[in-house]
Design a protein around this motif. Structure first.
Motif, PDB file in Angstrom:
ATOM      1  N   ILE A 187       7.009  21.498  12.024  1.00  0.00           N
ATOM      2  CA  ILE A 187       5.917  21.835  11.131  1.00  0.00           C
ATOM      3  C   ILE A 187       5.578  23.325  11.123  1.00  0.00           C
ATOM      4  CG2 ILE A 187       3.972  21.499  12.740  1.00  0.00           C
ATOM      5  CD1 ILE A 187       2.773  19.687  10.485  1.00  0.00           C
ATOM      6  N   PHE A 188       5.732  24.010  12.248  1.00  0.00           N
ATOM      7  CA  PHE A 188       5.362  25.422  12.300  1.00  0.00           C
ATOM      8  C   PHE A 188       6.402  26.328  11.651  1.00  0.00           C
ATOM      9  CE2 PHE A 188       2.683  24.446  16.288  1.00  0.00           C
ATOM     10  CZ  PHE A 188       1.616  24.079  15.487  1.00  0.00           C
ATOM     11  N   HIS A 189       7.586  25.772  11.325  1.00  0.00           N
ATOM     12  CA  HIS A 189       8.558  26.569  10.581  1.00  0.00           C
ATOM     13  C   HIS A 189       8.099  26.751   9.139  1.00  0.00           C
ATOM     14  CE1 HIS A 189      11.493  26.798  13.775  1.00  0.00           C
ATOM     15  NE2 HIS A 189      11.399  25.496  13.972  1.00  0.00           N
ATOM     16  N   ARG A 190       7.285  25.821   8.669  1.00  0.00           N
ATOM     17  CA  ARG A 190       6.777  25.916   7.301  1.00  0.00           C
ATOM     18  C   ARG A 190       5.504  26.758   7.249  1.00  0.00           C
ATOM     19  NH1 ARG A 190       7.956  20.439   7.848  1.00  0.00           N
ATOM     20  NH2 ARG A 190       5.780  19.795   7.744  1.00  0.00           N
ATOM     21  N   VAL A 191       4.564  26.474   8.133  1.00  0.00           N
ATOM     22  CA  VAL A 191       3.312  27.244   8.208  1.00  0.00           C
ATOM     23  C   VAL A 191       3.094  27.590   9.681  1.00  0.00           C
ATOM     24  CG1 VAL A 191       0.829  27.263   7.771  1.00  0.00           C
ATOM     25  CG2 VAL A 191       2.350  25.988   6.240  1.00  0.00           C
ATOM     26  N   PRO A 192       3.256  28.850  10.063  1.00  0.00           N
ATOM     27  CA  PRO A 192       3.077  29.226  11.476  1.00  0.00           C
ATOM     28  C   PRO A 192       1.649  28.996  11.952  1.00  0.00           C
ATOM     29  CG  PRO A 192       4.211  30.949  10.236  1.00  0.00           C
ATOM     30  CD  PRO A 192       3.684  29.973   9.235  1.00  0.00           C
ATOM     31  N   CYS A 193       1.517  28.751  13.246  1.00  0.00           N
ATOM     32  CA  CYS A 193       0.198  28.601  13.877  1.00  0.00           C
ATOM     33  C   CYS A 193      -0.115  29.903  14.602  1.00  0.00           C
ATOM     34  CB  CYS A 193       0.215  27.427  14.854  1.00  0.00           C
ATOM     35  SG  CYS A 193      -1.316  27.224  15.797  1.00  0.00           S
ATOM     36  N   HIS A 194      -1.071  30.660  14.075  1.00  0.00           N
ATOM     37  CA  HIS A 194      -1.433  31.946  14.657  1.00  0.00           C
ATOM     38  C   HIS A 194      -2.774  31.849  15.380  1.00  0.00           C
ATOM     39  CE1 HIS A 194       1.864  33.939  12.690  1.00  0.00           C
ATOM     40  NE2 HIS A 194       1.437  33.588  11.491  1.00  0.00           N
ATOM     41  N   GLN A 195      -2.919  32.622  16.441  1.00  0.00           N
ATOM     42  CA  GLN A 195      -4.210  32.754  17.103  1.00  0.00           C
ATOM     43  C   GLN A 195      -5.170  33.451  16.140  1.00  0.00           C
ATOM     44  OE1 GLN A 195      -5.116  31.787  20.352  1.00  0.00           O
ATOM     45  NE2 GLN A 195      -7.177  32.323  19.726  1.00  0.00           N
ATOM     46  N   PRO A 196      -6.302  32.822  15.805  1.00  0.00           N
ATOM     47  CA  PRO A 196      -7.221  33.440  14.853  1.00  0.00           C
ATOM     48  C   PRO A 196      -7.736  34.784  15.356  1.00  0.00           C
ATOM     49  CG  PRO A 196      -7.756  31.132  15.164  1.00  0.00           C
ATOM     50  CD  PRO A 196      -6.744  31.487  16.213  1.00  0.00           C
ATOM     51  N   LYS A 197      -7.781  35.748  14.469  1.00  0.00           N
ATOM     52  CA  LYS A 197      -8.321  37.059  14.815  1.00  0.00           C
ATOM     53  C   LYS A 197      -9.839  37.020  14.644  1.00  0.00           C
ATOM     54  CE  LYS A 197      -4.127  39.514  13.377  1.00  0.00           C
ATOM     55  NZ  LYS A 197      -3.535  40.538  12.473  1.00  0.00           N
ATOM     56  N   GLY A 198     -10.538  37.590  15.622  1.00  0.00           N
ATOM     57  CA  GLY A 198     -11.993  37.607  15.546  1.00  0.00           C
ATOM     58  C   GLY A 198     -12.668  36.365  16.078  1.00  0.00           C
ATOM     59  N   VAL A 199     -11.876  35.380  16.488  1.00  0.00           N
ATOM     60  CA  VAL A 199     -12.431  34.177  17.120  1.00  0.00           C
ATOM     61  C   VAL A 199     -12.049  34.237  18.586  1.00  0.00           C
ATOM     62  CG1 VAL A 199     -12.499  31.659  17.178  1.00  0.00           C
ATOM     63  CG2 VAL A 199     -12.213  32.855  14.994  1.00  0.00           C
ATOM     64  N   PRO A 200     -12.988  34.634  19.466  1.00  0.00           N
ATOM     65  CA  PRO A 200     -12.631  34.859  20.865  1.00  0.00           C
ATOM     66  C   PRO A 200     -12.168  33.598  21.587  1.00  0.00           C
ATOM     67  CG  PRO A 200     -15.004  35.145  20.534  1.00  0.00           C
ATOM     68  CD  PRO A 200     -14.400  34.862  19.193  1.00  0.00           C
ATOM     69  N   ASN A 201     -11.271  33.803  22.530  1.00  0.00           N
ATOM     70  CA  ASN A 201     -10.869  32.722  23.421  1.00  0.00           C
ATOM     71  C   ASN A 201     -12.058  32.373  24.300  1.00  0.00           C
ATOM     72  OD1 ASN A 201      -9.718  31.079  25.394  1.00  0.00           O
ATOM     73  ND2 ASN A 201      -8.987  32.840  26.577  1.00  0.00           N
ATOM     74  N   SER A 202     -12.534  31.150  24.200  1.00  0.00           N
ATOM     75  CA  SER A 202     -13.738  30.788  24.944  1.00  0.00           C
ATOM     76  C   SER A 202     -13.553  29.545  25.801  1.00  0.00           C
ATOM     77  CB  SER A 202     -14.911  30.583  23.985  1.00  0.00           C
ATOM     78  OG  SER A 202     -14.584  29.664  22.979  1.00  0.00           O
ATOM     79  N   THR A 203     -12.303  29.167  26.073  1.00  0.00           N
ATOM     80  CA  THR A 203     -12.102  28.031  26.972  1.00  0.00           C
ATOM     81  C   THR A 203     -12.322  28.422  28.427  1.00  0.00           C
ATOM     82  OG1 THR A 203      -9.740  28.494  26.981  1.00  0.00           O
ATOM     83  CG2 THR A 203     -10.515  26.810  25.467  1.00  0.00           C
ATOM     84  N   GLY A 204     -12.416  29.739  28.676  1.00  0.00           N
ATOM     85  CA  GLY A 204     -12.750  30.205  30.011  1.00  0.00           C
ATOM     86  C   GLY A 204     -11.672  29.905  31.033  1.00  0.00           C
ATOM     87  N   SER A 205     -12.052  29.962  32.290  1.00  0.00           N
ATOM     88  CA  SER A 205     -11.132  29.684  33.382  1.00  0.00           C
ATOM     89  C   SER A 205     -11.130  28.190  33.677  1.00  0.00           C
ATOM     90  CB  SER A 205     -11.559  30.466  34.625  1.00  0.00           C
ATOM     91  OG  SER A 205     -10.712  30.167  35.708  1.00  0.00           O
ATOM     92  N   LEU A 206      -9.950  27.679  34.004  1.00  0.00           N
ATOM     93  CA  LEU A 206      -9.795  26.264  34.348  1.00  0.00           C
ATOM     94  C   LEU A 206      -9.197  26.193  35.747  1.00  0.00           C
ATOM     95  CD1 LEU A 206      -8.219  25.238  30.932  1.00  0.00           C
ATOM     96  CD2 LEU A 206     -10.621  24.980  31.608  1.00  0.00           C
ATOM     97  N   PRO A 207      -9.974  26.538  36.759  1.00  0.00           N
ATOM     98  CA  PRO A 207      -9.405  26.732  38.103  1.00  0.00           C
ATOM     99  C   PRO A 207      -8.804  25.487  38.728  1.00  0.00           C
ATOM    100  CG  PRO A 207     -11.808  26.738  38.185  1.00  0.00           C
ATOM    101  CD  PRO A 207     -11.436  26.761  36.740  1.00  0.00           C
ATOM    102  N   HIS A 208      -9.399  24.326  38.472  1.00  0.00           N
ATOM    103  CA  HIS A 208      -8.933  23.107  39.130  1.00  0.00           C
ATOM    104  C   HIS A 208      -7.559  22.695  38.617  1.00  0.00           C
ATOM    105  CE1 HIS A 208      -9.434  19.496  41.511  1.00  0.00           C
ATOM    106  NE2 HIS A 208      -9.153  18.742  40.465  1.00  0.00           N
ATOM    107  N   VAL A 209      -7.444  22.532  37.279  1.00  0.00           N
ATOM    108  CA  VAL A 209      -6.176  22.099  36.710  1.00  0.00           C
ATOM    109  C   VAL A 209      -5.116  23.189  36.844  1.00  0.00           C
ATOM    110  CG1 VAL A 209      -6.636  22.841  34.326  1.00  0.00           C
ATOM    111  CG2 VAL A 209      -5.136  20.897  34.751  1.00  0.00           C
ATOM    112  N   ALA A 210      -5.534  24.459  36.718  1.00  0.00           N
ATOM    113  CA  ALA A 210      -4.573  25.561  36.837  1.00  0.00           C
ATOM    114  C   ALA A 210      -3.990  25.641  38.235  1.00  0.00           C
ATOM    115  CB  ALA A 210      -5.251  26.875  36.463  1.00  0.00           C
TER     116      ALA A 210
END
Length: 329
Positions: free
Chosen positions: A87-110
């Protein structure tokens, strides 16, 4: 403010619909129950198994064997699945610009992934977690996420359990939080909530309070948490005031409880307004649920955040669990 968007079915979804309708004519009970296959205890999708087909007629010179109707339908389903897989060969999935990464740190699973220990992730929510709108079970976001993480960590034992139930919101989810989530002892919980509350005109404040109580219980169990807010779609945007309140309140709850939040509303709005992707490119014709591309890109961006957190742990970066990046209110 109302949003009016034209909708048209994509070729891939139309093909799958024809195949499913054909299967319904042949094996209705199995087709109805296999719209979204159940997950096995190890988090892997149980493949739908077609009912036994009628034996082919004996081949001879005047009566060559012909493929059955069900076989043709299954072939169409396979072709649709193959189309969706790239599916991404047709429409790429890009990280949105201006929308900050807000999932934070995931220390337990990481930390567990970095150490090669088994990891259990639970996707908790309603129909967009269950996968309504996807063309096959493997294209729901939990299964997409599981595939991405297993490719990144091929030696790790990664289980992603789908605990989504269509039509639910905070009250119903709270009723099953203990038995279907906490008692499983997950390392991470991805909690998608709030959309049905908006559609039902429920008090956003009451929803936020229940979510806060639920997150406190999850934190006490030791799980990392990522909250997922409502989707940007015509049905939700018709209730723009309520949706805006819900998005802001869930962000505040996440900030108060020091957990991550995936800003799905802003991410999907970026797809349409900044990346110029038509709404029907990521939402199905009901104006609410995501399609295969929407689920795939959502899972990809969320998986990228998890992988980034694991990378920090491996590099010895000790990021506190309450460090988050917030989007502007």
């Amino acid at each position: 403010m109302r949003f009016a968007f034209p909708f048209r079915a994509s070729a891939g979804r139309g093909l799958c619909a024809v195949a499913v309708l054909t299967l319904l004519a042949v094996v209705p009970s199995r087709a109805q129950t296999d719209q979204h296959a159940a997950l096995s205890s190890d988090g892997k999708t149980e493949a739908a198994k077609p009912d036994a087909m009628q034996p082919a007629a004996t081949a001879d010179a005047t009566n060559p064997p012909q493929p059955g109707v069900a076989a043709k339908a299954l072939d169409r389903v396979k072709q649709a699945a193959k189309s969706a897989s790239d599916i991404f060969h047709r429409v790429p999935c890009h990280q949105p610009k201006g929308v900050p990464n807000s999932t934070g740190s995931l220390p337990h699973v990481a930390a567990k992934l970095a150490a090669g220990k088994p990891v259990v992730i639970i996707a908790f929510g309603s129909s967009s977690t269950q996968g309504y709108g996807s063309s096959a079970p493997e294209f729901t976001y939990p299964n997409r996420l599981a595939g991405q993480l297993r490719r990144q960590y091929p030696s790790a034992d990664i289980t992603v359990l789908n605990r989504g139930k269509g039509g639910e919101d905070a009250p119903e989810m709270m009723a099953r939080l203990q038995t279907e989530v906490i008692d499983v002892h997950p390392d991470m919980v991805i909690w998608q909530v709030g959309t049905n509350a908006v559609l039902r005109n429920l008090d956003p404040g009451e929803t936020a309070k229940m979510v806060e109580d639920g997150m406190a219980r999850l934190q006490a169990s030791g799980a990392d948490i990522v909250l997922v807010d409502p989707q940007y779609s015509p049905a939700v945007n018709q209730r723009a005031e309520s949706a805006g309140k819900m998005v802001k309140l869930l962000s505040k709850v996440a900030e108060l409880r020091h957990v991550g939040i995936f800003p799905r509303f802003e991410v999907m709005r970026d797809w349409h307004e900044k990346q110029a992707i038509p709404v029907e490119g990521f939402v199905i014709a009901d104006g609410l649920h995501m399609n295969d591309w929407g689920y795939a890109c959502f899972a990809q961006l969320l998986g990228d955040d998890i992988i980034r957190s694991v990378g920090q742990i491996k590099l010895g970066v000790n990021v506190p669990a309450d460090v988050r990046t917030y989007r502007p209110m």
